[in-house]
Motif scaffolding. Structure first.
Motif, mmCIF file in Angstrom:
data_model
loop_
_atom_site.group_PDB
_atom_site.id
_atom_site.type_symbol
_atom_site.label_atom_id
_atom_site.label_comp_id
_atom_site.label_asym_id
_atom_site.label_seq_id
_atom_site.Cartn_x
_atom_site.Cartn_y
_atom_site.Cartn_z
ATOM 1 N N UNK A 47 12.588 19.630 -2.535
ATOM 2 C CA UNK A 47 12.029 18.331 -2.189
ATOM 3 C C UNK A 47 10.510 18.458 -2.066
ATOM 4 N N UNK A 48 9.794 17.408 -2.399
ATOM 5 C CA UNK A 48 8.351 17.342 -2.195
ATOM 6 C C UNK A 48 7.974 15.945 -1.726
ATOM 7 N N UNK A 49 7.135 15.878 -0.695
ATOM 8 C CA UNK A 49 6.627 14.601 -0.202
ATOM 9 C C UNK A 49 5.106 14.667 -0.183
ATOM 10 N N UNK B 84 0.854 -1.183 0.000
ATOM 11 C CA UNK B 84 0.000 0.000 0.000
ATOM 12 C C UNK B 84 0.895 1.240 0.000
ATOM 13 N N UNK B 85 0.695 2.113 -0.985
ATOM 14 C CA UNK B 85 1.517 3.323 -1.086
ATOM 15 C C UNK B 85 1.121 4.302 0.014
ATOM 16 N N UNK B 86 2.104 4.722 0.805
ATOM 17 C CA UNK B 86 1.874 5.661 1.899
ATOM 18 C C UNK B 86 2.333 7.070 1.559
ATOM 19 N N UNK B 87 3.399 7.171 0.765
ATOM 20 C CA UNK B 87 3.923 8.489 0.423
ATOM 21 C C UNK B 87 4.823 8.390 -0.799
ATOM 22 N N UNK B 88 5.029 9.544 -1.429
ATOM 23 C CA UNK B 88 5.936 9.617 -2.569
ATOM 24 C C UNK B 88 6.835 10.837 -2.416
ATOM 25 N N UNK B 89 8.127 10.622 -2.496
ATOM 26 C CA UNK B 89 9.102 11.705 -2.406
ATOM 27 C C UNK B 89 9.702 11.945 -3.776
ATOM 28 N N UNK B 90 9.784 13.206 -4.181
ATOM 29 C CA UNK B 90 10.425 13.554 -5.449
ATOM 30 C C UNK B 90 11.364 14.739 -5.235
ATOM 31 N N UNK B 91 12.391 14.805 -6.066
ATOM 32 C CA UNK B 91 13.335 15.911 -6.014
ATOM 33 C C UNK B 91 14.240 15.881 -7.224
#
Length: 207
Positions: free
Chosen positions: A95-97, A65-72
């Protein structure tokens, strides 16, 4: 230790809960080197033991189950023991979460111009133009925001503002602490107004 810099491009990782950036250490997978980035790094005078990954996307999952996504756009992983840098993960270019609830809907989004995760301390830093968007439309803005993984709290020591949807209120504080859902906020020297709502994601405030 031999100084080194390694560059990766377009890093895309799907990792379990305990290996997420805000919780602990995650592993990297090798990608093709971007020659332009390598050339830039070679021109840096002071070499460090650091891996640099470009276009990073990290998925936090728990039992599939996807809980979060971090991108940068860039992530630096330090292996240098000098300057207390060992095991630090740094996002110098932003950064973005995005966090998701149990139904897969976005519940919260945090972005900033700079971020760093201090693994040994269990602290994640968000700095410069920090914005937290809640699912109900409420917005939190500040210049610094810290997450303490051990205590499961957010906090800071600089001014912070809270803007609520439907003109239900605007609040300012000189500093604050909060739970991870921003449902129990304790703001210091808080001013402004707030109209409670049963559906609010920010319903209670400390003195």
């Amino acid at each position: 230790m031999t100084n080194r810099r390694r560059v990766f491009s377009k890093l895309d990782i799907n990792i379990p809960l305990l290996l997420f950036i805000a919780i602990g250490v995650f592993s990297l997978s090798s990608c093709e080197n971007d020659l332009r980035d390598v050339s830039k790094i070679e021109n840096i005078q002071q070499e460090e033991a650091v891996d640099i990954s470009k276009d990073v996307k990290i998925i936090l999952s728990d039992s599939a189950v996807v809980k979060a996504q971090l991108t940068g756009p860039e992530m630096r992983v330090y292996h240098d023991t000098t300057g207390n840098k060992n095991s630090n993960y740094e996002f110098q270019k932003g950064i973005q979460i995005i966090f998701y609830d149990s139904e897969g809907k976005e519940s919260q989004r945090i972005r900033s111009d700079y971020g760093k995760q201090r693994v040994l301390d269990g602290i994640t830093e968000f700095k410069k133009n920090v914005v937290v968007n809640m699912a109900d439309g409420s917005v939190i803005k500040t210049e610094e925001l810290y997450y303490d993984e051990k205590k499961k709290i957010y906090y800071n020591d600089v001014p912070i503002s809270f803007e609520f949807k439907d003109a239900r209120g605007n609040l300012l504080a000189t500093s604050f602490t909060s739970d991870t859902e921003f449902r129990n906020i304790n703001g210091q020297n808080m001013t402004g107004f707030y109209i409670p709502s049963g559906n609010s994601q920010l319903p209670s405030f400390g003195n």
